[in-house]
Scaffold this active site. Structure first.
Site, short mmCIF file in Angstrom:
data_model
loop_
_atom_site.label_atom_id
_atom_site.label_comp_id
_atom_site.label_asym_id
_atom_site.label_seq_id
_atom_site.Cartn_x
_atom_site.Cartn_y
_atom_site.Cartn_z
N SER A 138 114.85 -9.17 21.81
CA SER A 138 115.88 -9.42 20.84
C SER A 138 117.09 -8.47 20.98
O SER A 138 118.11 -8.69 20.34
CB SER A 138 115.32 -9.30 19.43
N SER A 148 111.24 -6.16 23.00
CA SER A 148 112.65 -6.44 22.75
C SER A 148 113.66 -5.45 23.30
O SER A 148 114.85 -5.70 23.20
CB SER A 148 112.88 -6.58 21.24
N LYS A 152 122.16 -1.40 18.02
CA LYS A 152 121.67 -2.74 17.66
C LYS A 152 121.90 -2.95 16.17
O LYS A 152 121.73 -2.01 15.35
CB LYS A 152 120.18 -2.82 17.98
#
Lengths: 102, 482, 479
Positions: free
Chosen positions: B153, B177, B78
């Site tokens: 997210s 997330s 990420k």
């Protein structure tokens, strides 16, 4: 029980200033509306009688995390300054600062 | 399409010399090249560096050295995980192109275990969101239906694994997330106990809630990755002083005699098809020898409100450093204050600004105790509620998120509706407990459904044993992997 | 102080701690390096960085708390949020409502006790250089920031508003500095910024009136400017009130050259720091064993050293104001151990004190290194009359300059032979012969005239005679 006032446009403008954010008039209106809705939900929390409940700041209760006073790795100055927006004389250059530090 | 290869199997094959790390990597790069143009899971594919890493792994195998537990396994990271010399943007304009001068601890641990970093994945800007639509670089699309969101997210990480771009991705979970996008994309996503995985090098959103965790195609892979990245880190004061976990070894022990509590509050919030899948998962637990009962933890109802005060409050402070002085974007102005303001106003998107202002308000003079202080007391109540539940149950079960993936654009107009996607995931972050989402069938619309298991702090062993049972049941009912 | 008015003063002193590394990271805590070379992700506030607390900094903070008679308590860290270029994270990690040390006091040499409200830990900022016409922040074109000092550990010591005069304030700063140096926490170099003083000053007509509005004068870096700034500010406030105006709560700065305080900002717009508990750190809970270990390791504080010497003086029955000042001097210069050892070696108290405070003190660094045996030997020679005071001082100067030596050998080298009794009598007789009128008056009882003869003897022996021996001889001759 805590009384919480409704969020006003002035509050949002003030807070934007504290957070160094500039909002246009449209954004100010939009955000005031949106934030007020969120805070209405948050009001559930504000209105609860939790006087006897201790706050939990850390989920895992740990104390005394320390490190020895011995040198660790510093970072390569060139690498850091290469990522900086403006550099002069190996220092970070900023436009003139208007006030003294608080 | 053949079922995706697991990291466990890949690493074993590469260590044995049966497979070449370079060839494995090239297979994945080919899929990325074919499909990521549409999916947009990646902000950056680090092709050359990955090849160099894979080559080095093959050389180590050839010379008889142990290349590590994740030898040659491609991993997607990420884009809020610091990678030295490689842009780390948090999908924000304010960090566009920023190259950190250091690696996050988890990145170092993955590398030392032989993993190959294939790229940085797209996310909601600064991890604030549940759909990856607030990314400054455009949304990621759900591989199961590209008109839909992948969740957020960690949407890019979930989509990357779901689309076959990498067998493993790392994400971060502050209010759901990792788990929510895992559920929407039909992959496994785990949030470990707060403090078990170092946050050093994770760009902070809400410090007391953020945790890094794996997104994978199998529960065993999630366990393997957790074992590699977990364990004490002296660079993180909130890192628990415990040795590295060994969860993989207990995975197959089953749940005979355990009590599984189905959380009624989470069921109340969910769509009928999601509820149905959850009940099927509960039945699978019974079939595996566990007791299942319904349990109510009314305190979780307060989670959303408390979260939307605590997280933005911490975030408003964590994001103050983006001021155009030392790194990242700078928009010039006559004086420093004006420069800070111009930089942040241009550099941050609307959702980030909203949360910064919400947080600043919650902390500001006169409101601190009414909002932030109260939220910390609610957190205590939630922890007490879970403690009560765990006196009766070993694990809790519920949906991961109320619905299947929604359409891109459907919720952006109304932040509150977006926030409601996190009702089932937020309470665990507030409590610091571990939780995992396992794909379990589909909704009425054919889109993946994820069911969620929750466990007390540091009970990852129990959590993953139960997860393995549910995964097996999902496979035998046709599963969600296609 | 103007008649009809009294001051109320509280002082906040920021003390840089003498640790090897910074408060929250392993970067060197050093001066004078090339800019931005002692930095890392943590003290630069880079995304993803996290603080980890320095154990030595905690111990020094506890040492300060012990030395200031504070309660050492479980404590937490808070974030103080504000934007400023030298603040790397745009928040400072400090301590807010649960500081490590509370409720202490500092006793001044004259016995006055100043309350210490708290002494807490916090991190220092980077340093900004302003580039433009004057090099000061006003009128600068732009600024340059160096983060070498960002994250250096500080202890902020906040006094109660107990001080009432600028002299007291100066005495407080002087004594506090000695204490901080004695704990090992600080090098005490105010001129280098190791200690920075902020003074809160207000005035009122009498001690029965409530406190007036106060102003804060920031960043005073010498004892002298503390005194001057306070006096100026009090005068400024009095003038304002007497002319019908009111004092505005403000932050002010002391302009050393102009001799006045100036304002840059009104403190009435109190900054909203949005303090909240630092989520990246955990609470600090020193247990009883740790506190005891810190207390045991603490050396003698200045007050204890002064008391020790004062006791020795009073045993010898010889306390005077001048001697009290000498005591303060030797303690302040770290020479009291030398005096104590000299006295233990048999040297008369007053002599040991005087020689140290007056002569040894001219080169305190060398004096601190001086071999005690040599010093005692020298003073013994003076005490026995083998050397005159003048001769002893000369030998001492030699010892200090050379960094040691044998006092007897030095005395011989210099030709400081002890005068034999015979040659002394002869010289005294000569002096008497040369001053018959004075001799007559001396014999009649004018003891003061002994000085005349001593002076003559000194002149003819080029200062080598022992004054006391001369007096003894005069008295013997007088009968």
């Amino acid at each position: 029980m805590v009384d919480t006032p409704r969020l006003t446009r002035e509050d949002v403008a003030h807070v934007a200033g504290l957070a160094r954010l500039h909002l246009s008039d449209e954004e100010l209106d939009l955000f005031t509306g949106q934030l007020a809705v969120v805070l209405d939900h948050a009001a559930d929390v504000a209105l609860l009688d939790l006087a006897d409940v201790p706050p939990t700041a850390h989920a895992m209760a740990v104390t005394n995390v320390l490190r020895p006073d011995t040198p660790g790795l510093t970072v390569d100055r060139a690498e850091v300054l290469a990522a900086a927006p403006s550099v002069e004389d190996h220092r970070f250059r900023v436009p003139r600062i208007l006030g003294e530090a608080p | 399409m053949t079922p995706p290869r697991s990291a466990l199997n890949l690493a074993a094959a590469i260590r044995n010399g049966e497979a070449s790390a370079v060839e494995v990597l090239d297979d994945y790069l080919a899929v990325i090249d074919a499909d990521d143009g549409e999916i947009h899971a990646f902000n950056l594919v680090t092709r050359d560096a990955a090849r160099a890493q894979a080559t080095a792994i093959d050389q180590r195998v050839a010379s008889g050295e142990d290349p590590g537990l994740l030898a040659g396994v491609p991993v997607a990271l990420k884009d809020n995980l610091c990678t030295r010399g490689v842009p780390t943007t948090c999908s924000s304009r304010i960090l566009d192109g920023w190259r950190p001068p250091y690696d996050a601890t988890v990145v170092t641990r993955l590398r030392e275990a032989g993993a190959v970093m294939v790229g940085k994945t797209n996310m909601d800007e600064f991890a604030m969101g549940s759909s990856t639509e607030s990314s400054a670089f455009g949304p990621t699309r759900n591989p199961h239906d590209t008109s839909r969101v992948p969740g957020g997210s960690s949407g890019g990480s979930a989509a990357a694994v779901a689309a076959g771009f990498a067998p493993v991705a790392l994400g971060s979970d502050t209010g759901g997330s990792i788990r929510q996008p895992a559920a929407l994309c039909g992959v496994v996503g785990m949030k470990p106990t707060y403090g078990t995985v170092s946050r050093y090098g994770l760009v902070a959103f809400a410090s007391s809630l953020d945790q890094i965790g794996p997104l994978t195609t199998t529960v065993a892979d999630a366990a393997l990755v957790f074992d590699v990245i977990g364990g004490h880190d002296p660079a993180d004061s909130t890192s628990l002083d415990r040795p590295a976990p060994r969860v993989l070894s207990v995975l197959d022990e089953g749940i005979q005699g355990m009590t599984v509590g189905v959380l009624t509050e989470f069921l109340e919030d969910a769509d009928a098809d999601v509820v149905a899948r959850t009940r099927q998962a509960a039945e699978a637990c019974v079939a595996a020898g566990a007791r299942v009962e319904e349990i109510s933890v009314p305190e979780v109802r307060l989670g959303l409100s408390a979260y939307y005060l605590i997280a933005p409050a911490e975030a408003s402070s964590n994001l103050a450093r983006y001021d155009g002085v030392r790194f990242g974007l700078r928009v010039d102005a006559e004086d420093t204050t004006a420069m800070n303001t111009a930089t942040r106003s241009v550099g941050f998107g609307a959702e980030v600004k909203r949360r910064i202002m919400l947080g600043t308000y919650a902390l500001s003079a006169g409101y601190m105790d009414a909002y932030y202080g109260q939220a910390l007391r609610v957190r205590t109540k939630i922890i007490e509620g879970f403690a009560r539940a765990y006196r009766r149950c070993d694990v809790l079960l519920g949906p991961t998120t109320p619905s299947t993936a929604f359409s891109i654009g459907a919720k952006v107009g109304d932040p509150m509706t977006m926030y409601l996607s996190d009702v089932c995931t937020i309470p665990t972050n507030l409590a610091g407990h571990p939780a995992i989402s396992i794909p379990f069938g589909s909704g009425d619309d054919g889109l993946p459904v994820g069911v969620q298991l929750l466990a007390p702090a540091l009970a990852e062993n129990t959590l993953l044993r139960a997860a393995a049972v549910i995964e097996a049941a999902a496979a035998s009912m046709g599963g969600s992997r296609s | 102080m103007t008649d009809g008015w009294v001051m109320v003063i509280g002082l906040e002193v920021h003390c840089e701690l003498k640790t090897t590394t910074k408060l929250f990271c392993g970067c060197p805590n050093m001066f004078g390096n090339e800019p931005n070379t002692n930095v890392c992700p943590v003290c630069l506030g880079l995304p993803g960085s996290l603080p980890v607390l320095n154990q030595k900094a905690v111990e020094l903070a506890m040492a300060i708390g012990t030395a200031l008679n504070c309660d050492i308590r479980p404590s937490t860290f808070h974030r103080k949020n504000y934007f400023y270029p030298d603040q790397a994270k745009d928040y400072q990690i400090s301590q807010y409502d649960e500081p490590i040390n509370v409720d202490g006091w500092l006793e001044l040499p004259d016995g006055f006790r100043v309350g210490i409200e708290r002494a807490h830990m916090e991190e220092d900022t980077g340093k900004t250089t302003h580039v433009g016409a004057t090099g000061r922040i006003h009128g600068a074109d732009y600024s340059l920031v160096d983060y070498n000092r960002s994250g250096v550990p500080l202890v902020e010591i906040v006094s109660d508003p107990d001080l009432r005069t600028s002299a007291q304030a100066r005495a407080y700063v002087t004594e506090l500095r000695s204490v901080l140096v004695a704990t090992g926490a600080s090098d005490g170099k105010m001129e280098e910024g190791s200690m920075r003083v902020d003074a809160n000053v207000s005035v009122r007509r009498s001690a029965d009136d409530p406190f007036g509005t106060r102003c804060e004068i920031k960043n005073l870096n010498s004892v002298r400017s503390v005194g001057r700034a306070i006096d100026y500010e009090a005068g400024r406030q009095i003038a304002l009130i007497e002319s019908g105006d009111r004092v505005m709560q403000q932050t002010r700065h002391w302009d050393e050259d102009a001799g006045r305080t100036v304002t840059l900002r009104s403190k009435e717009d109190a900054y909203d720091y949005r303090y909240f508990l630092e989520p990246d750190l955990v609470p600090l809970v020193p247990d009883a064993d740790w506190k005891a270990a810190v207390a045991d390791a603490l050396g003698m504080m200045p007050a204890q050293r002064r008391a020790r010497l004062a006791d020795l003086l009073s045993d010898a029955g010889s306390i005077t104001d001048a001697r009290t000042e000498q005591v303060a001097t030797v303690v302040d210069l770290g020479l009291d151990d030398l005096v104590v050892e000299a006295i233990a070696g048999g040297i008369p108290t007053a002599l040991a004190l005087a020689r140290t405070a007056n002569e040894a003190a001219t080169d305190p660094e060398a004096a601190r290194q001086l071999d005690t045996g040599s010093y005692v030997a020298l003073l013994s020679m003076e005490a026995a009359g083998t050397l005159s005071a003048t001769q002893a001082k000369a030998v001492l100067a030699e010892l200090l300059a050379a960094g040691g030596g044998d006092p007897s050998a030095i005395a011989r080298e210099k030709g400081f032979e002890a005068m034999s009794d015979n040659s002394l009598s002869a010289t005294v007789a000569q002096a008497i012969e040369g001053n018959p009128d004075e001799w007559a008056r001396y014999c009649a009882g004018e003891d003061k005239l002994a000085q005349v003869f001593i002076g003559q003897v000194m002149k003819s022996t080029r200062g080598q005679a022992n004054g006391k021996a001369v007096v003894t001889e005069l008295q013997r001759l007088r009968g």
